[in-house]
Design an enzyme around this catalytic site. Structure first.
Site, short mmCIF file in Angstrom:
data_model
loop_
_atom_site.label_atom_id
_atom_site.label_comp_id
_atom_site.label_asym_id
_atom_site.label_seq_id
_atom_site.Cartn_x
_atom_site.Cartn_y
_atom_site.Cartn_z
N ASP A 1 54.48 -23.29 79.62
CA ASP A 1 53.33 -23.55 80.05
C ASP A 1 52.95 -23.04 81.52
O ASP A 1 53.77 -22.39 82.21
CB ASP A 1 52.99 -25.35 79.89
CG ASP A 1 51.83 -25.72 80.42
OD1 ASP A 1 50.83 -25.20 80.03
OD2 ASP A 1 52.10 -26.56 81.39
N ASP B 1 55.09 -29.61 81.04
CA ASP B 1 54.81 -30.91 81.71
C ASP B 1 53.86 -31.72 81.13
O ASP B 1 53.82 -32.86 81.58
CB ASP B 1 54.39 -30.45 83.00
CG ASP B 1 52.96 -30.03 83.26
OD1 ASP B 1 52.14 -30.66 83.96
OD2 ASP B 1 52.70 -29.23 82.56
N ASP C 1 49.78 -24.20 84.19
CA ASP C 1 49.50 -25.14 85.08
C ASP C 1 50.26 -26.54 85.10
O ASP C 1 50.65 -27.18 84.15
CB ASP C 1 48.07 -25.99 84.94
CG ASP C 1 47.20 -24.92 85.28
OD1 ASP C 1 47.39 -23.61 85.44
OD2 ASP C 1 45.79 -25.11 85.04
#
EC number: 3.1.3.70
Length: 271
Positions: free
Chosen positions: A13, A214, A15
């Site tokens: 991922d 996240d 951001d």
């Protein structure tokens, strides 16, 4: 856990994981990106961002030419050397961005749900929301198979909204900061499995896979990985997997790219 010499794919991922959620800094991860590049281990970016936005970031990170997963799996950007694959340069799953916009506009007008999409505002507004430059913010609006929005209604209405989307063959997915609407058939997991199968077909051997994320929308990706790093994030929901065997899953103490580095340190040293 594994060595830098073995066949490996890293799915990441952006951001809040490889990039800092506020500054978009990635320097803490730079040494590992260099090591993986030198070992010819692909780092495959996987995000809710548009392919245009991700191609820009991919070049910035020194990962150009590799495949990537955009719009939460609704778009797969193929590797440069995969020109013989049908659909090159991109494979799009499900209905288009324009068709999703039509559905959302109808739901908003007839059922009075309250939300603001990236299509409702200009790049200056998105720049304010995200901290991006206006030129980068403009890239976030180039959706091909999803819509990004801010929910401005109650939790009760959200449940009704999700039910209506599901009836219409769409899904509502929570990211680190925004919500995303895409075809129910699309997903980071399906896209990752397709890329893994393609690498296996080309090499004759299934690579080991490591995923890092996240947010809640990273869970489908991490579920299909051999090993997973859950980077400590800002989202209150967090990430929860069906199989959180400590031998397979590592939760970091650090956030963003420092957590990304921590996850790589863990799996390459735990042998």
């Amino acid at each position: 856990m594994f060595s830098i010499q073995q066949p490996l794919l890293v799915f990441s991922d952006l951001d809040g994981t490889l990039l800092d959620s506020h500054s978009y800094d990635w320097q803490p991860a730079a040494p590992w990106l260099s090591r993986l590049h030198e070992a010819n281990i692909p780092v495959i970016l996987c995000s809710s961002k548009t392919s245009a936005e991700m191609l820009y970031l991919q070049k910035m990170l020194g990962l150009q030419g590799l495949p990537l997963i955009a719009e939460n799996g609704a778009v797969i950007q193929l590797a440069e050397q995969w020109q013989d694959i049908d659909g090159f340069p991109r494979i799009i799953s499900g209905i288009s961005h324009g068709e999703i916009c039509q559905v959302l506009n109808t739901l908003r007008e007839k059922e009075h749900f309250k939300f603001t999409t990236f299509d409702d505002v200009d790049d200056a507004t998105i720049a304010e929301w995200t901290g991006l430059s206006r030129s980068q913010a403009a890239l976030t609006q180039l959706h091909e198979a999803s819509v990004t929005l801010i929910w401005r209604d109650s939790d009760e209405h959200m449940a009704q909204f999700i039910a209506r989307l599901n009836e219409l063959g769409l899904q509502f997915m929570q990211g680190a900061r925004f919500w995303h609407v895409l075809d129910a058939s699309a997903g980071k997991d399906q896209a990752a499995n397709w890329i893994i199968a393609t690498y296996q077909q080309l090499s004759g051997r299934r690579p080991t896979t490591l995923g890092l994320g996240d947010g809640p929308n990273d869970a489908p990706l991490l579920e299909v990985m051999d090993y997973a790093v859950i980077v400590k994030g800002l989202n209150r929901e967090g990430v929860h997997l069906h199989d959180e065997d400590p031998a397979r899953v590592w939760r970091t103490q650090r956030e963003g790219p420092e957590g990304w580095r921590e996850g790589l340190d863990h799996f390459f040293s735990a042998r």
